[in-house]
Design an enzyme around this catalytic site. Structure first.
Site, PDB file in Angstrom:
ATOM      1  CE1 TYR A   1     -12.719   5.792  -0.200  1.00 48.74           C
ATOM      2  CE2 TYR A   1     -11.536   4.823  -1.864  1.00 48.74           C
ATOM      3  CZ  TYR A   1     -11.853   5.084  -0.706  1.00 48.74           C
ATOM      4  OH  TYR A   1     -11.150   4.498   0.389  1.00 48.74           O
TER       5      TYR A   1
ATOM      6  CD  GLU B   1      -8.916   1.731   0.267  1.00 42.56           C
ATOM      7  OE1 GLU B   1      -9.117   2.537  -0.325  1.00 42.56           O
ATOM      8  OE2 GLU B   1      -7.744   1.237   0.141  1.00 42.56           O
TER       9      GLU B   1
ATOM     10  CD1 TRP C   1      -3.562   8.362   0.700  1.00 45.51           C
ATOM     11  CD2 TRP C   1      -1.268   7.794   1.304  1.00 45.51           C
ATOM     12  NE1 TRP C   1      -3.342   6.954   1.002  1.00 45.51           N
ATOM     13  CE2 TRP C   1      -1.996   6.716   1.472  1.00 45.51           C
ATOM     14  CE3 TRP C   1       0.188   7.765   1.461  1.00 45.51           C
ATOM     15  CZ2 TRP C   1      -1.432   5.507   1.674  1.00 45.51           C
ATOM     16  CZ3 TRP C   1       0.679   6.569   1.784  1.00 45.51           C
ATOM     17  CH2 TRP C   1      -0.088   5.615   2.017  1.00 45.51           C
TER      18      TRP C   1
ATOM     19  CG  ASN D   1      -4.638  -0.068  -2.212  1.00 40.37           C
ATOM     20  OD1 ASN D   1      -5.665  -0.292  -1.816  1.00 40.37           O
ATOM     21  ND2 ASN D   1      -4.423   1.200  -2.071  1.00 40.37           N
ATOM     22  CD  GLU D   2      -6.858   2.797  -4.168  1.00 44.04           C
ATOM     23  OE1 GLU D   2      -6.011   3.758  -4.329  1.00 44.04           O
ATOM     24  OE2 GLU D   2      -7.906   2.809  -3.930  1.00 44.04           O
TER      25      GLU D   2
ATOM     26  CD1 TRP E   1     -10.450   5.504   3.574  1.00 49.64           C
ATOM     27  CD2 TRP E   1      -9.369   3.810   3.777  1.00 49.64           C
ATOM     28  NE1 TRP E   1      -9.157   5.944   3.885  1.00 49.64           N
ATOM     29  CE2 TRP E   1      -8.517   4.880   3.843  1.00 49.64           C
ATOM     30  CE3 TRP E   1      -8.870   2.192   3.488  1.00 49.64           C
ATOM     31  CZ2 TRP E   1      -7.017   4.452   4.143  1.00 49.64           C
ATOM     32  CZ3 TRP E   1      -7.319   2.333   3.922  1.00 49.64           C
ATOM     33  CH2 TRP E   1      -6.537   3.494   4.240  1.00 49.64           C
TER      34      TRP E   1
ATOM     35  CG  HIS F   1      -2.166   1.115   1.107  1.00 50.69           C
ATOM     36  ND1 HIS F   1      -3.444   0.501   1.274  1.00 50.69           N
ATOM     37  CD2 HIS F   1      -2.207   1.999   0.599  1.00 50.69           C
ATOM     38  CE1 HIS F   1      -4.377   1.348   1.097  1.00 50.69           C
ATOM     39  NE2 HIS F   1      -3.701   2.549   0.715  1.00 50.69           N
TER      40      HIS F   1
HETATM   41  C1  PNW Z   1      -7.531   5.107  -1.786  1.00 51.87           C
HETATM   42  N1  PNW Z   1      -8.866   8.501  -7.180  1.00 51.87           N
HETATM   43  O1  PNW Z   1      -6.895   6.010  -2.582  1.00 51.87           O
HETATM   44  C2  PNW Z   1      -6.540   4.351  -0.767  1.00 51.87           C
HETATM   45  O2  PNW Z   1      -6.380   3.096  -1.002  1.00 51.87           O
HETATM   46  C3  PNW Z   1      -6.467   5.011   0.584  1.00 51.87           C
HETATM   47  O3  PNW Z   1      -5.103   4.597   0.973  1.00 51.87           O
HETATM   48  C4  PNW Z   1      -7.037   6.300   0.694  1.00 51.87           C
HETATM   49  O4  PNW Z   1      -6.789   6.904   1.844  1.00 51.87           O
HETATM   50  C5  PNW Z   1      -8.335   6.173   0.054  1.00 51.87           C
HETATM   51  O5  PNW Z   1      -8.675   5.590  -1.218  1.00 51.87           O
HETATM   52  C6  PNW Z   1      -9.050   7.623   0.406  1.00 51.87           C
HETATM   53  O6  PNW Z   1      -8.562   8.473  -0.550  1.00 51.87           O
HETATM   54  C7  PNW Z   1      -7.345   6.790  -3.575  1.00 51.87           C
HETATM   55  O7  PNW Z   1      -8.409   9.741  -7.371  1.00 51.87           O
HETATM   56  C8  PNW Z   1      -6.788   7.977  -4.067  1.00 51.87           C
HETATM   57  O8  PNW Z   1      -9.516   8.214  -7.948  1.00 51.87           O
HETATM   58  C9  PNW Z   1      -7.435   8.519  -5.175  1.00 51.87           C
HETATM   59  C10 PNW Z   1      -8.210   7.991  -5.860  1.00 51.87           C
HETATM   60  C11 PNW Z   1      -8.892   6.711  -5.380  1.00 51.87           C
HETATM   61  C12 PNW Z   1      -8.285   6.135  -4.111  1.00 51.87           C
END
Ligand code: PNW
Length: 448
Positions: free
Chosen positions: A294, A351, A407, A166-167, A399, A122
């Site tokens: 999200y 998440e 971050w 992760n991602e 989450w 991560h």
């Molecule tokens: C995720 N986007 O990050 C991460 O896995 C987590 O660590 C983070 O805290 C959480 O989502 C909330 O942001 C993302 O721009 C960051 O699509 C950016 C994106 C998606 C997920």
């Protein structure tokens, strides 16, 4: 109203990541990570001066935090391992005190009957490896496989659900294209190389797991469904490009063994056709896919929106404090799209959650966060709708368990169902924690 969509063994949990909560990043012989360097560089960090040095001090409060999980009734906990705690130079020598922290965490979870989901990467690459080129170095796939094997040998059996990365999209779009995340590069040419090596690393780790491990392993991707702003051919083509770049790039590679054809057009002269052996290496059978959801995005054709040529169109809707539109039906659509595109592979929502402005003070019933309660309720219902339509969703991880370091945006973006007072490290469950506890208790049966 009851919602009986969720299977009896549905895994209700919460997620965190090492750098965002642990603190003590250099304790007990740990090697620094790229997030250590990034957060300490005021030119890189948007929330200047905010670092993971202390964070939620979870490294020193792990037992109490697991007790908190138990009090909420979590059945699962998704966390990540800081690679450099275990292998300070990234490869070679194992730092036993660092590994011990994760062994104790897993023991504590199992003691409380909470299933661990362990994410190997991560985002906290050891700096010793970044200094050798990090994810731009083809050897990174082997470095990662060695680290993964160390973790499998230490914990497989007690950990039964493993996540490689992760991602990968966020790692490369943020870390190598736009520079908003570590290591803070801004280089179109590096971006597809870093992506490809991450996916090679994923494939190598899965391959090694098949010989060393006996349970389940998967990949976690963030998926943001794309909708065209109009039915013009240009907007529809822009939507397809955005979808290929953000969503299909990693899923097509992992599950179909190829990259979407659109990428060659998006990256132009920065694109390379990769050897078939690499694609075969990446294309490993997976036990599950973890999806982080999200928000969605409505897009229009915009040649100026480099490099994809697709610009987001703001919607009249509730938005979170990270600027993300709240759109639960897109989660159902996305799960149906995933099943139709990739088949019946088991899915975990690894998440889902939201940052909102919470009241700074707790009232008699704790911190009142009705918007987060509503976000959780509507998104969990959207998952129930997908399950009723036959998608094999097996779990949901909110989450996040705790407010934490978002971050480069720092501590002001609060995603937790538990409030953290960073001055005192006092944890206070928000109303959403009690709301979620009730959802768990009723197995999603009470979403009214
Ligand atoms: C995720 N986007 O990050 C991460 O896995 C987590 O660590 C983070 O805290 C959480 O989502 C909330 O942001 C993302 O721009 C960051 O699509 C950016 C994106 C998606 C997920």
């Amino acid at each position: 109203m009851t919602n009986s969509a969720f299977p009896d063994d549905f895994l209700w949990g919460a997620a965190t990541a090492a750098y965002q909560i642990e603190g003590s990043p250099l304790a007990d012989g740990a090697g620094a990570s790229i997030w250590q360097r990034f957060s300490h560089d005021p030119r890189l960090m948007a929330a200047k001066g905010e670092t993971g040095d202390v964070a939620c001090d979870h490294y020193n409060r792990m037992d109490a935090d697991v007790a908190l999980m138990k009090a909420i009734g979590l059945k699962a906990y998704r966390f990540s391992v800081n690679w450099g705690r275990v292998l300070p130079e990234g490869v070679g020598r194992v730092n036993e005190p660092g590994l011990d922290f994760y062994k104790k965490l897993v023991d504590e979870l199992l003691k409380h009957d909470i299933e661990p989901l362990l994410t190997l990467y991560h985002w906290d690459l050891p700096v010793a490896l970044d200094d050798r080129g990090g994810w731009l170095n083809r050897d990174s796939a082997d470095w990662f496989a060695d680290y993964a094997a160390t973790m499998f040998r230490a914990l497989d059996g007690r950990v039964r659900k493993w996540v490689t990365l992760n991602e990968p999209w966020v790692i490369t779009d943020g870390g190598y294209l736009h520079g908003a995340l570590a290591p803070g590069h801004r280089n179109l040419f590096e971006t597809p190389i870093a992506s490809h090596n991450l996916m090679r690393a994923h494939g190598r780790a899965v391959e090694i797991y098949r010989s060393e491990g006996a349970h389940e392993i998967g990949l976690v991707v963030n998926i943001e469904p794309k909708y065209p702003a109009s039915d013009s051919a240009a907007d529809i083509a822009a939507t397809e490009r955005a979808h290929a770049y953000m969503n299909r790039q990693y899923l097509d590679a992992a599950l179909k063994g190829r990259y979407p054809a659109e990428l060659a057009g998006i990256f132009g002269e920065a694109w390379t056709e990769w050897p078939a052996e690499d694609m075969a290496q990446i294309h490993q059978p997976l036990d599950f896919v973890g999806i982080n959801y999200y928000t969605r995005s409505v897009v229009k054709d915009d040649p100026g929106a480099w490099p994809v040529g697709a610009a987001p169109v703001p919607q009249n809707a509730t938005h979170t404090t990270t600027g993300w539109e709240v759109c639960p039906p897109a989660l159902t659509d996305m799960l149906l799209w995933f099943r139709d595109s990739y088949g019946d592979i088991p899915v975990y929502i690894t998440e889902n959650g939201a940052a909102f402005y919470d009241p700074p003070q707790a009232g008699p019933d704790g911190i009142d966060d009705p918007l987060r309660c509503d976000y959780l309720r509507t998104h969990i219902a959207a998952i129930g709708d997908a399950i009723k339509k036959g998608v094999d969703v097996r779990g949901y991880m909110v989450w996040s368990l705790l407010d934490n370091l978002e971050w480069s945006l720092g501590y002001s973006k609060r995603f937790g169902i538990v409030h953290v007072d960073y001055a005192t490290q006092v944890r206070s469950p928000k109303r959403s924690a009690r709301f979620y506890a009730n959802i768990i208790k009723t197995n999603g049966g009470n979403l009214a």
